[in-house]
Design a protein around this motif. Structure first.
Motif, PDB file in Angstrom:
ATOM      1  N   LYS A  15       7.616  -2.753   4.468  1.00 37.90           N
ATOM      2  CA  LYS A  15       6.904  -2.275   3.734  1.00 37.90           C
ATOM      3  C   LYS A  15       5.404  -2.124   4.135  1.00 37.90           C
ATOM      4  CE  LYS A  15       9.831  -3.571   0.009  1.00 37.90           C
ATOM      5  NZ  LYS A  15      10.115  -4.451  -1.198  1.00 37.90           N
ATOM      6  N   ILE A  16       5.024  -2.527   5.178  1.00 35.72           N
ATOM      7  CA  ILE A  16       3.784  -2.495   5.767  1.00 35.72           C
ATOM      8  C   ILE A  16       3.415  -1.127   6.047  1.00 35.72           C
ATOM      9  CG2 ILE A  16       1.930  -3.247   7.380  1.00 35.72           C
ATOM     10  CD1 ILE A  16       3.871  -5.857   7.602  1.00 35.72           C
ATOM     11  N   ASP A  17       2.234  -0.661   5.517  1.00 39.22           N
ATOM     12  CA  ASP A  17       1.640   0.485   5.929  1.00 39.22           C
ATOM     13  C   ASP A  17       0.428   0.302   7.186  1.00 39.22           C
ATOM     14  OD1 ASP A  17       0.658   3.340   5.931  1.00 39.22           O
ATOM     15  OD2 ASP A  17      -0.634   2.793   3.975  1.00 39.22           O
ATOM     16  N   HIS A  18       1.001   1.044   8.304  1.00 41.63           N
ATOM     17  CA  HIS A  18       0.146   0.719   9.324  1.00 41.63           C
ATOM     18  C   HIS A  18      -1.048   1.778   9.354  1.00 41.63           C
ATOM     19  CE1 HIS A  18       2.696  -2.188  10.879  1.00 41.63           C
ATOM     20  NE2 HIS A  18       3.742  -1.903  10.425  1.00 41.63           N
ATOM     21  N   HIS A  19      -1.229   2.675   8.417  1.00 39.51           N
ATOM     22  CA  HIS A  19      -2.178   3.612   8.504  1.00 39.51           C
ATOM     23  C   HIS A  19      -3.611   2.845   7.923  1.00 39.51           C
ATOM     24  CE1 HIS A  19       0.494   6.893   9.567  1.00 39.51           C
ATOM     25  NE2 HIS A  19       1.327   6.245   8.475  1.00 39.51           N
TER      26      HIS A  19
END
Length: 136
Positions: A68-72
């Motif tokens: 669920k980690i947003d890498h943006h």
């Protein structure tokens, strides 16, 4: 804390015994095991990580948040070209100046603009020399 480890160990041991005795678990038994296993408990998370880890870094992973980690990035810095530092080892300075360039170009209505790195480099060397002499 020991009680939680014993409880978790008991659940795992019970599941193992059921698998050996019956060679399979019924849907009801699986549901009971899942309901009895608290995924929010730090000890249970540590046990899950230890059982599925490939290295020390993997032990600290929270499996519930892993996908669920947003890498943006939230903010994007506009750039107007990149100034090459060659092999001078001053990337910290070039990065800072390159992030400031678009604002100057926009404010002053310029086509192209580059900051002088020689000025900052001189004072960087001056401060490093001063620190060296002070330490001597």
């Amino acid at each position: 804390m020991l009680k939680k480890w014993v409880t978790t160990g008991f659940i795992v041991l019970s599941a193992s015994i059921l698998c050996i005795a019956q060679q399979s678990l019924s849907d009801q038994e699986l549901q009971n095991l899942r309901q009895g296993f608290d995924t929010e408990d730090a000890n249970n998370i540590a046990i899950m990580n230890a059982l599925t880890a490939n290295g020390v870094k993997e032990l600290a992973v929270n499996r519930k948040k892993a996908g669920k980690i947003d890498h943006h990035f939230k903010y994007k810095v506009e750039v107007s070209g990149i100034t090459s530092q060659e092999k001078s080892g001053r990337c910290w300075m070039f990065t800072s100046l390159n992030s400031l360039r678009p604002k100057i170009i926009q404010d002053k209505n310029l086509i192209n603009f580059e900051f002088s790195t020689n000025y900052l480099y001189f004072f960087d060397m001056l401060e490093k020399s001063y620190l060296f002499l002070e330490n001597c």
